[in-house]
Design an enzyme around this catalytic site. Structure first.
Site, PDB file in Angstrom:
ATOM      1  N   LEU A  13       0.826  -1.209   0.000  1.00 45.07           N
ATOM      2  CA  LEU A  13       0.000   0.000   0.000  1.00 45.07           C
ATOM      3  C   LEU A  13       0.859   1.259   0.000  1.00 45.07           C
ATOM      4  O   LEU A  13       0.580   2.225  -0.728  1.00 45.07           O
ATOM      5  CB  LEU A  13      -0.916  -0.012   1.244  1.00 45.07           C
ATOM      6  CG  LEU A  13      -1.704   1.258   1.528  1.00 45.07           C
ATOM      7  CD1 LEU A  13      -2.702   1.555   0.416  1.00 45.07           C
ATOM      8  CD2 LEU A  13      -2.439   1.146   2.870  1.00 45.07           C
ATOM      9  N   TYR A 140      -2.999 -10.932  14.308  1.00 45.19           N
ATOM     10  CA  TYR A 140      -3.146  -9.722  13.492  1.00 45.19           C
ATOM     11  C   TYR A 140      -4.490  -9.046  13.773  1.00 45.19           C
ATOM     12  O   TYR A 140      -4.566  -7.848  14.036  1.00 45.19           O
ATOM     13  CB  TYR A 140      -3.035 -10.118  12.023  1.00 45.19           C
ATOM     14  CG  TYR A 140      -3.271  -9.020  11.021  1.00 45.19           C
ATOM     15  CD1 TYR A 140      -2.392  -7.954  10.901  1.00 45.19           C
ATOM     16  CD2 TYR A 140      -4.379  -9.071  10.160  1.00 45.19           C
ATOM     17  CE1 TYR A 140      -2.600  -6.960   9.950  1.00 45.19           C
ATOM     18  CE2 TYR A 140      -4.593  -8.088   9.205  1.00 45.19           C
ATOM     19  CZ  TYR A 140      -3.699  -7.025   9.114  1.00 45.19           C
ATOM     20  OH  TYR A 140      -3.915  -6.049   8.169  1.00 45.19           O
TER      21      TYR A 140
HETATM   22  N1  LIG Z   1      -2.496  -5.301   1.904  1.00 43.44           N
HETATM   23  C1  LIG Z   1      -3.685  -5.624   2.363  1.00 43.44           C
HETATM   24  O1  LIG Z   1      -4.421  -6.411   1.746  1.00 43.44           O
HETATM   25  C2  LIG Z   1      -4.194  -4.997   3.638  1.00 43.44           C
HETATM   26  C3  LIG Z   1      -5.496  -5.295   4.075  1.00 43.44           C
HETATM   27  C4  LIG Z   1      -5.951  -4.743   5.268  1.00 43.44           C
HETATM   28  C5  LIG Z   1      -5.139  -3.881   5.990  1.00 43.44           C
HETATM   29  N2  LIG Z   1      -3.878  -3.601   5.550  1.00 43.44           N
HETATM   30  C6  LIG Z   1      -3.036  -2.718   6.380  1.00 43.44           C
HETATM   31  O2  LIG Z   1      -2.429  -1.711   5.579  1.00 43.44           O
HETATM   32  C7  LIG Z   1      -1.116  -1.419   6.071  1.00 43.44           C
HETATM   33  C8  LIG Z   1      -0.106  -1.580   4.950  1.00 43.44           C
HETATM   34  O3  LIG Z   1      -0.168  -2.912   4.476  1.00 43.44           O
HETATM   35  P1  LIG Z   1       0.770  -3.432   3.303  1.00 43.44           P
HETATM   36  O4  LIG Z   1       0.036  -4.502   2.627  1.00 43.44           O
HETATM   37  O5  LIG Z   1       1.324  -2.305   2.541  1.00 43.44           O
HETATM   38  O6  LIG Z   1       1.936  -4.129   4.172  1.00 43.44           O
HETATM   39  P2  LIG Z   1       3.394  -4.535   3.680  1.00 43.44           P
HETATM   40  O7  LIG Z   1       3.850  -5.672   4.539  1.00 43.44           O
HETATM   41  O8  LIG Z   1       3.446  -4.683   2.215  1.00 43.44           O
HETATM   42  O9  LIG Z   1       4.240  -3.234   4.056  1.00 43.44           O
HETATM   43  C9  LIG Z   1       4.557  -2.881   5.372  1.00 43.44           C
HETATM   44  C10 LIG Z   1       5.852  -2.071   5.340  1.00 43.44           C
HETATM   45  O10 LIG Z   1       6.198  -1.711   6.680  1.00 43.44           O
HETATM   46  C11 LIG Z   1       7.601  -1.820   6.811  1.00 43.44           C
HETATM   47  N3  LIG Z   1       7.961  -2.013   8.210  1.00 43.44           N
HETATM   48  C12 LIG Z   1       7.860  -3.156   8.943  1.00 43.44           C
HETATM   49  N4  LIG Z   1       8.339  -2.948  10.176  1.00 43.44           N
HETATM   50  C13 LIG Z   1       8.720  -1.655  10.242  1.00 43.44           C
HETATM   51  C14 LIG Z   1       9.310  -0.860  11.265  1.00 43.44           C
HETATM   52  N5  LIG Z   1       9.595  -1.368  12.479  1.00 43.44           N
HETATM   53  N6  LIG Z   1       9.592   0.440  10.997  1.00 43.44           N
HETATM   54  C15 LIG Z   1       9.320   0.958   9.763  1.00 43.44           C
HETATM   55  N7  LIG Z   1       8.786   0.242   8.742  1.00 43.44           N
HETATM   56  C16 LIG Z   1       8.497  -1.057   8.994  1.00 43.44           C
HETATM   57  C17 LIG Z   1       7.966  -3.018   5.944  1.00 43.44           C
HETATM   58  O11 LIG Z   1       9.360  -2.984   5.598  1.00 43.44           O
HETATM   59  C18 LIG Z   1       7.046  -2.848   4.759  1.00 43.44           C
HETATM   60  O12 LIG Z   1       7.647  -2.127   3.712  1.00 43.44           O
HETATM   61  C19 LIG Z   1      -0.892  -2.362   7.260  1.00 43.44           C
HETATM   62  O13 LIG Z   1      -1.214  -1.694   8.457  1.00 43.44           O
HETATM   63  C20 LIG Z   1      -1.874  -3.475   7.021  1.00 43.44           C
HETATM   64  O14 LIG Z   1      -2.263  -4.099   8.211  1.00 43.44           O
HETATM   65  C21 LIG Z   1      -3.388  -4.139   4.386  1.00 43.44           C
END
Ligand SMILES: NC(=O)c1ccc[n+]([C@@H]2O[C@H](COP(=O)([O-])OP(=O)(O)OC[C@H]3O[C@@H](n4cnc5c(N)ncnc54)[C@H](O)[C@@H]3O)[C@@H](O)[C@H]2O)c1
Length: 316
Positions: A13, A140
C-alpha cells in the site's frame, strides 16, 4: 503547507499511496520512510530510514521535517503474524502507540489502517455491519481491534485527530503483497501471465471482501481530506468494494488466458479466510464522507492484466 510522513512506505500500500500523495501535495512535502531501502518507484523523492519502534528516532524525524500528518502503514499482516505472534503483537501495538503519542504532542492528523481481520467466527458473515460481534482469532486481527480501541481512546481523551479504515484484501500491480491471507488475488495474475498455472492456497469458493488499490488509495485520501466533523467513527470505518472467490477471479482471468489452469491446495491460511466476512456493509463511510468505489471485478482484472502484461513484456 502540510508535511506528510509515510511510515512503511515501501510496502504494497505504501508504495502506491506515497506516489499519489506526492502527486497531490508535491514530492518534497511527502517524506517516505521504512525499515527497508527505498523502493524503486518512490526513491526519487525524500526518503528516511526509520524503525518506527524507536520512539526517539520517530520524534527526531518529525521535528527535522516539521511533520504535520502521518500515514502509519508499518505492520505484520495476518499470515506472517500467525507464524510469529509475539513479534506481530509487539510491532503492531508499540508502533501505533508511538505514532498516537506523536499526535498527542502536536502532529495534527494521523492515518492508521485497520482490517476486516477485526472480525471473527461469531461475526455475521454477509453484509457485516459497522458495529457487530468482533471476535478475531488471529494475532493480526486482535492487534487491529486493540488498535481501533486505542485510536478512539486517543481521540476522546486527548483530541488526537486519528482516522482509520478497515481495508479488505488489497490488489495492485506496482508492489508485491507483504504476507496476508488475500495475497493469492495478486499472485494469481503473475502466474497467469508468466507460468500458465497457479496453485491457490485458498479453496475455490472462499468468498472474501477485496478492493483494487486505486480505490484503497482514494478512500484513504478522502477520509484524510474530510472535515473533522464528518469523521464520526473514530475507531475505524467499514469500506467495501468487491467480493469474490478464487473461482470467480479465475473465471475472469481465463477469458483472456484460455489455457490458464488453477489447482486448489488450501493451507493454514484457509482457516483465517474462513473466519472473515464474505461482504461488508459500509453505509456509514458512504454517508459520512461520501465513500464510493470505482472498480468492480471485471474492471479490476482488466486493469491488472493490462498493466502487468506491459511491465512483464517490457522486462523480457
Ligand atoms: N495489503 C492488504 O491487503 C491490507 C489489508 C488490510 C489492511 N492492511 C493494512 O495496511 C497497512 C499496509 O499494508 P501493506 O500490505 O502495505 O503491508 P506490507 O507488509 O506490504 O508493508 C509494510 C511495510 O512496513 C515496513 N515495516 C515493517 N516494520 C517496520 C518498522 N519497524 N519500521 C518501519 N517500517 C516497517 C515493511 O518494511 C514494509 O515495507 C498495514 O497496516 C496493514 O495491516 C493491508
Amino acid at each position: 503547507m502540510d508535511k506528510i510522513l509515510v511510515i512503511g512506505a515501501c510496502g504494497q500500500l505504501g508504495t502506491e499511496l506515497t506516489l499519489k500523495l506526492r502527486e497531490l501535495f508535491g514530492t518534497e512535502n511527502v517524506i517516505a520512510s521504512d525499515l527497508r531501502e527505498a523502493a524503486d518507484l518512490i526513491k526519487d523523492g525524500p526518503f528516511e530510514s526509520l524503525d518506527v519502534m524507536n520512539k526517539e528516532a520517530l520524534d527526531a524525524l518529525i521535528a527535522k521535517h516539521q511533520i504535520t500528518q502521518i500515514y502509519h502503514l508499518a505492520a505484520i499482516l495476518s499470515a506472517k503474524g500467525e507464524q510469529n505472534p509475539k513479534f506481530a503483537w509487539d510491532l503492531n501495538m508499540t508502533s501505533l502507540l508511538n505514532v498516537l503519542e506523536a499526535g498527542k504532542n502536536g502532529v495534527s492528523k494521523i492515518y492508521w489502517p485497520s482490517s476486516i481481520a477485526v472480525f471473527g467466527p461469531g461475526t455475521p458473515k454477509t453484509k457485516t455491519p459497522q458495529n457487530t460481534v468482533m471476535d478475531p482469532n488471529t494475532v493480526y486481527g486482535i492487534s487491529k481491534l486493540a488498535g481501533e480501541r486505542w485510536c478512539e481512546w486517543y481521540h476522546q481523551k486527548h483530541g488526537v485527530d486519528v482516522r482509520s479504515i478497515r481495508y479488505p484484501g488489497l490488489i495492485g500491480y506496482k508492489a508485491q503483497p507483504g504476507g496476508g491471507t488475500t495475497d493469492y488475488a495478486v499472485d494469481i495474475f503473475w502466474k497467469a501471465i508468466l507460468e500458465g498455472n497457479y496453485d491457490c492456497f485458498l479453496k475455490e469458493d472462499s468468498l472474501l471482501p477485496m478492493m483494487y488499490m486505486d480505490d484503497a488509495v482514494k478512500a484513504t485520501i478522502d477520509i484524510m481530506q474530510a472535515d473533522a466533523q464528518q469523521v464520526k467513527v473514530r475507531s475505524s470505518y467499514n469500506v467495501s468494494a468487491i467480493s469474490f472467490s478464487p473461482a470467480m477471479i479465475y473465471d475472469e482471468i481465463v477469458k483472456r488466458y484460455p489455457d490458464f489452469k488453477i489447482n486448489y491446495a488450501p493451507d493454514f491460511r484457509q482457516q483465517i479466510a474462513d473466519s472473515w466476512p464474505n461482504s461488508i456493509d459500509d453505509t456509514e463511510a458512504r454517508s459520512d464522507w461520501q465513500w464510493k468505489p470505482d472498480f468492480d471485478l471485471k474492471k479490476m482484472v482488466d486493469t491488472m492484466l493490462d498493466n502487468l502484461e506491459s511491465i512483464l513484456v517490457t522486462a523480457k
